[in-house]
Design a protein around this motif. Structure first.
Motif, PDB file in Angstrom:
ATOM      1  N   ALA A  71       0.828  -1.205   0.000  1.00 27.48           N
ATOM      2  CA  ALA A  71       0.000   0.000   0.000  1.00 27.48           C
ATOM      3  C   ALA A  71       0.867   1.262   0.000  1.00 27.48           C
ATOM      4  CB  ALA A  71      -0.925   0.005   1.213  1.00 27.48           C
ATOM      5  N   ARG A  72       2.084   1.144   0.517  1.00 26.35           N
ATOM      6  CA  ARG A  72       3.004   2.285   0.555  1.00 26.35           C
ATOM      7  C   ARG A  72       3.722   2.508  -0.778  1.00 26.35           C
ATOM      8  NH1 ARG A  72       5.344  -0.477   5.303  1.00 26.35           N
ATOM      9  NH2 ARG A  72       3.741  -0.295   6.868  1.00 26.35           N
ATOM     10  N   LEU A  73       3.631   1.525  -1.687  1.00 27.42           N
ATOM     11  CA  LEU A  73       4.316   1.644  -2.978  1.00 27.42           C
ATOM     12  C   LEU A  73       3.569   2.575  -3.921  1.00 27.42           C
ATOM     13  CD1 LEU A  73       5.124  -2.132  -3.639  1.00 27.42           C
ATOM     14  CD2 LEU A  73       6.690  -0.401  -2.762  1.00 27.42           C
ATOM     15  N   SER A  74       4.284   3.066  -4.910  1.00 30.94           N
ATOM     16  CA  SER A  74       3.651   3.888  -5.938  1.00 30.94           C
ATOM     17  C   SER A  74       2.788   2.978  -6.813  1.00 30.94           C
ATOM     18  CB  SER A  74       4.710   4.584  -6.797  1.00 30.94           C
ATOM     19  OG  SER A  74       5.377   3.625  -7.592  1.00 30.94           O
ATOM     20  N   PRO A  75       1.809   3.524  -7.522  1.00 32.25           N
ATOM     21  CA  PRO A  75       0.969   2.691  -8.395  1.00 32.25           C
ATOM     22  C   PRO A  75       1.786   1.885  -9.410  1.00 32.25           C
ATOM     23  CG  PRO A  75      -0.023   4.853  -8.141  1.00 32.25           C
ATOM     24  CD  PRO A  75       1.321   4.911  -7.474  1.00 32.25           C
TER      25      PRO A  75
END
Length: 148
Positions: A44-48
């Motif tokens: 969830a913390r990653l970029s799309p």
């Protein structure tokens, strides 16, 4: 009910649970659930763009699962397969696949006699085990010749 009148088991009782004590054993299902939850939080913390990349990696791994199999083989044989793969510049799994295909073909044509290696098994699941003395396969355990 007042705290004095509660029926609280003493610490020596088998029903007493000390919640301050660290757990020494944990349930594998609980561990898996915690790992997946942590993985979701990390993703969830990653970029799309990074999330999409992770998703594609997981799909690729899932697509390969039917091709993965595990067998117990002698360490010497595993090392030899790795040496051959390096010498010929191909993946070890392809060397193992070729070897298994050749063996199955030879077995089907009667070129291999499993009976000479069979010994009674103590397992209720199998009638026999194959006893494979590696010293009988000396040509297999020589140094590989590099071909190109």
């Amino acid at each position: 009910m007042s705290p004095a009148k509660r029926n609280i088991p003493p610490e020596s009782s088998p029903n007493f649970v000390d919640f301050g004590q660290e757990l020494t054993q944990s349930d594998p299902a609980v561990n898996l659930l915690l790992q997946r939850t942590e993985q979701r939080h990390q993703e969830a913390r990653l970029s799309p763009k990074e999330r999409e990349k992770k998703k594609k990696e997981r799909e690729k791994i899932r697509a390969r699962r039917p091709f993965h199999t595990t067998y117990d083989i002698p360490v010497e044989l595993r090392e030899r397969i790795k040496e051959l793969a390096e010498a010929h510049g191909v993946p070890a799994s392809q060397i193992a696949t070729l070897g298994l295909l050749r063996f199955v073909e030879d077995l089907a044509r009667g070129r291999v006699d499993l009976n000479r290696y069979k010994a009674p098994s103590r397992s209720p699941r199998y009638d026999f085990n194959l006893i494979l003395p590696l010293e009988e396969f000396q040509a297999t355990f020589g140094k590989p010749q590099r071909r190109r």
